[in-house]
Scaffold this motif. Structure first.
Motif, PDB file in Angstrom:
ATOM      1  N   VAL A  57      18.521  13.999  37.541  1.00  0.00           N
ATOM      2  CA  VAL A  57      18.608  15.075  38.367  1.00  0.00           C
ATOM      3  C   VAL A  57      17.514  15.087  39.437  1.00  0.00           C
ATOM      4  N   VAL A  58      17.741  15.195  40.691  1.00  0.00           N
ATOM      5  CA  VAL A  58      16.834  14.980  41.926  1.00  0.00           C
ATOM      6  C   VAL A  58      16.906  16.380  42.480  1.00  0.00           C
ATOM      7  N   GLY A  59      15.919  16.162  43.598  1.00  0.00           N
ATOM      8  CA  GLY A  59      15.821  17.625  44.319  1.00  0.00           C
ATOM      9  C   GLY A  59      15.026  18.671  43.818  1.00  0.00           C
ATOM     10  N   ARG A 132      15.673  23.897  37.658  1.00  0.00           N
ATOM     11  CA  ARG A 132      16.026  25.081  38.484  1.00  0.00           C
ATOM     12  C   ARG A 132      16.042  24.060  40.075  1.00  0.00           C
ATOM     13  N   GLY A 133      17.182  24.247  40.646  1.00  0.00           N
ATOM     14  CA  GLY A 133      17.233  23.995  41.979  1.00  0.00           C
ATOM     15  C   GLY A 133      17.760  22.457  41.944  1.00  0.00           C
ATOM     16  N   GLY A 134      17.976  21.850  41.003  1.00  0.00           N
ATOM     17  CA  GLY A 134      17.994  20.298  40.938  1.00  0.00           C
ATOM     18  C   GLY A 134      19.685  19.851  41.202  1.00  0.00           C
ATOM     19  N   THR A 135      19.843  18.712  41.556  1.00  0.00           N
ATOM     20  CA  THR A 135      21.306  18.132  41.619  1.00  0.00           C
ATOM     21  C   THR A 135      21.481  16.816  40.751  1.00  0.00           C
ATOM     22  N   GLN A 151      33.445  11.726  34.917  1.00  0.00           N
ATOM     23  CA  GLN A 151      32.154  11.469  35.893  1.00  0.00           C
ATOM     24  C   GLN A 151      31.833  12.811  36.429  1.00  0.00           C
ATOM     25  N   ALA A 152      30.529  12.806  35.893  1.00  0.00           N
ATOM     26  CA  ALA A 152      29.940  14.034  36.193  1.00  0.00           C
ATOM     27  C   ALA A 152      28.601  14.276  37.481  1.00  0.00           C
ATOM     28  N   GLN A 153      28.697  15.138  38.035  1.00  0.00           N
ATOM     29  CA  GLN A 153      27.695  15.389  39.489  1.00  0.00           C
ATOM     30  C   GLN A 153      27.922  16.933  40.007  1.00  0.00           C
ATOM     31  N   GLY A 154      26.796  17.486  40.261  1.00  0.00           N
ATOM     32  CA  GLY A 154      27.006  18.579  40.939  1.00  0.00           C
ATOM     33  C   GLY A 154      25.608  19.280  41.180  1.00  0.00           C
ATOM     34  N   ASN A 155      25.432  20.341  41.494  1.00  0.00           N
ATOM     35  CA  ASN A 155      24.312  21.349  41.420  1.00  0.00           C
ATOM     36  C   ASN A 155      24.413  22.150  40.274  1.00  0.00           C
ATOM     37  N   LEU A 156      22.798  22.127  39.849  1.00  0.00           N
ATOM     38  CA  LEU A 156      22.789  22.898  38.611  1.00  0.00           C
ATOM     39  C   LEU A 156      22.520  24.184  38.740  1.00  0.00           C
ATOM     40  N   LEU A 157      22.922  24.969  37.753  1.00  0.00           N
ATOM     41  CA  LEU A 157      22.914  26.519  37.567  1.00  0.00           C
ATOM     42  C   LEU A 157      21.957  26.764  36.552  1.00  0.00           C
ATOM     43  N   VAL A 158      20.615  27.363  36.596  1.00  0.00           N
ATOM     44  CA  VAL A 158      19.665  27.423  35.668  1.00  0.00           C
ATOM     45  C   VAL A 158      19.664  28.914  35.643  1.00  0.00           C
ATOM     46  N   ARG A 179      23.809  24.691  33.586  1.00  0.00           N
ATOM     47  CA  ARG A 179      25.379  24.158  33.725  1.00  0.00           C
ATOM     48  C   ARG A 179      25.750  23.974  34.727  1.00  0.00           C
ATOM     49  N   VAL A 180      26.795  23.042  35.078  1.00  0.00           N
ATOM     50  CA  VAL A 180      27.468  22.937  36.188  1.00  0.00           C
ATOM     51  C   VAL A 180      29.013  23.220  35.909  1.00  0.00           C
ATOM     52  N   VAL A 181      29.549  24.253  36.664  1.00  0.00           N
ATOM     53  CA  VAL A 181      30.921  24.613  36.459  1.00  0.00           C
ATOM     54  C   VAL A 181      31.761  23.672  36.960  1.00  0.00           C
ATOM     55  N   GLY A 182      32.660  23.164  36.096  1.00  0.00           N
ATOM     56  CA  GLY A 182      33.543  22.172  36.791  1.00  0.00           C
ATOM     57  C   GLY A 182      32.814  20.993  37.466  1.00  0.00           C
ATOM     58  N   GLY A 183      31.852  20.548  36.790  1.00  0.00           N
ATOM     59  CA  GLY A 183      30.804  19.496  37.463  1.00  0.00           C
ATOM     60  C   GLY A 183      31.419  18.042  36.994  1.00  0.00           C
ATOM     61  N   ALA A 184      32.494  18.018  36.252  1.00  0.00           N
ATOM     62  CA  ALA A 184      32.966  16.614  35.668  1.00  0.00           C
ATOM     63  C   ALA A 184      34.260  16.722  36.121  1.00  0.00           C
TER      64      ALA A 184
END
Length: 379
Positions: A57-59, A132-135, A151-158, A179-184
């Protein structure tokens, strides 16, 4: 300086007129209510599959892993940058505070198709302070066979917030999972067989011979005699059309059938960590007498300084004096009348005036004495 420690066995959360932590479900009569077949059983072979992956997770705003203490984070960053065309020496010490190593988990539902979106959960596995605020960067998710299924990727909701400054820290909810809704995105399909040859097997959620027989009777009454047959207390074999379209329509017709299950097994669930007690509507008690006292241990510690006279030539010393007082609370003997329904059981338990932690001990003692007519399960 004085120090006082109070420990009370059986009185941790206080006494209330209504026992806090006693969760009451299904108040009413013990008559079972009709349920749909899809709520009581599932088609054999139609199941979820767990997926797991390791990623980054970056950002993060300076709340990531301390890479000097989590070498796997540093190694992952070097490997990722190498794949993107940036080569770093493996001996280089990276001080990155905006990156965190995480585990990514997901549930692959049955009949999932390539390109379908599924939700994912991202959890920190290092010493990050917050996600919080990570991608989440692209992370392959594998199944139990080691194959990549998504394959998963997306902005996290904490669902939390926190702040720290000058040694003070405030945290609301949990900051190390999101969680990432529809993240994969599903990349590989899992073949799911809808039955075996001319038969479809229904698996009951619980082993209950009475309910299983009622399911067989409901199917035979709706479709025709001989359509369903009970294999054991949990498995029902149903003759179904072999054409795929007809079989789907047939199962859709079956899953909406109303089945009245047999009377629920009386059960009390206890969670000693939280003090929660949950019981279903079939729990009853026999007449019994209960006495439950309270034990209070009070320890007072005082530091005293002994200083000699000026001409005595002695040294000033500090001594510790402790006083221990043990008090046994008066526990009166209370007679509980037999309860034939949940409301009467709750009324009898509330008459004890016991707190949640007291209630755990009382229920176990009542079960050992044969007065509690229910299974006692500790989770």
């Amino acid at each position: 300086m004085a120090r006082s420690i109070h420990t009370q066995a059986g009185k941790f959360l206080g006494r209330t007129a209504i026992v806090a932590g006693l969760a009451i479900a299904l108040l009413g009569s013990g008559q079972a209510v009709a349920e749909r077949l899809k709520d009581l059983a599932s088609v054999q072979g139609v199941r979820n599959n767990q997926l797991v992956g390791y990623g980054l997770v970056v950002g993060l705003d300076g709340s990531g892993d301390q890479t000097t203490q989590t070498p796997f984070t540093t190694q992952s960053i070097i490997n990722m940058l190498a794949q993107l065309g940036t080569t770093l020496p493996t001996t280089q010490s990276l001080q990155l505070k905006n990156v965190a190593a995480v585990m990514v988990t997901a549930i692959l539902p049955p009949f999932a198709r390539t390109g379908q979106q599924i939700d994912i959960t991202v959890s920190s596995m290092g010493n990050a302070k917050s996600l919080r605020g990570g991608t989440l960067v692209m992370t392959p998710l594998k199944g139990a066979d080691g194959q990549i299924y998504a394959q998963a990727q997306g902005n996290l909701l904490v669902g939390g917030a926190g702040a720290a400054s000058a040694g003070s820290k405030v945290v609301v909810n949990h900051l190390l999972a999101g969680r990432v809704v529809g993240g994969a995105t599903v990349e590989r399909e899992v073949p799911t067989a809808l039955g075996q040859g001319p038969f479809v097997h229904y698996e009951m959620a619980t082993t209950d011979f009475g309910t299983t027989q009622r399911v067989v009777e409901a199917i035979n009454r709706e479709i025709g005699p001989g359509t369903a047959q009970a294999i054991d207390g949990r498995l029902v074999r149903v003759a179904a059309p072999e054409d795929a379209n007809s079989r789907v329509a047939f199962l859709g017709r079956l899953e909406s059938l109303d089945v009245r299950p047999t009377k629920t097994v009386a059960k009390v669930i206890i969670n000693p960590r939280t003090g929660s007690v949950v019981m279903n509507q079939t729990v009853t008690i026999d007449s019994c007498a209960v006495a439950h006292g309270n034990l209070s241990v009070i320890i007072n510690t005082e530091q005293k300084v002994s200083q000699p006279n000026t001409l005595a030539g002695g040294q000033t010393v500090t001594t510790t004096q402790s006083e221990i007082d043990i008090k046994q609370g008066g526990g009166s003997l209370i007679q509980l009348k037999a309860g034939v329904n949940l409301a009467e059981v709750v009324k009898a338990i509330n008459a004890l005036g016991a707190g949640p932690q007291d209630l755990l001990s009382i229920l176990q003692s009542m079960k050992a004495a044969g007065a509690l007519r229910a299974e006692l399960e500790i989770i």
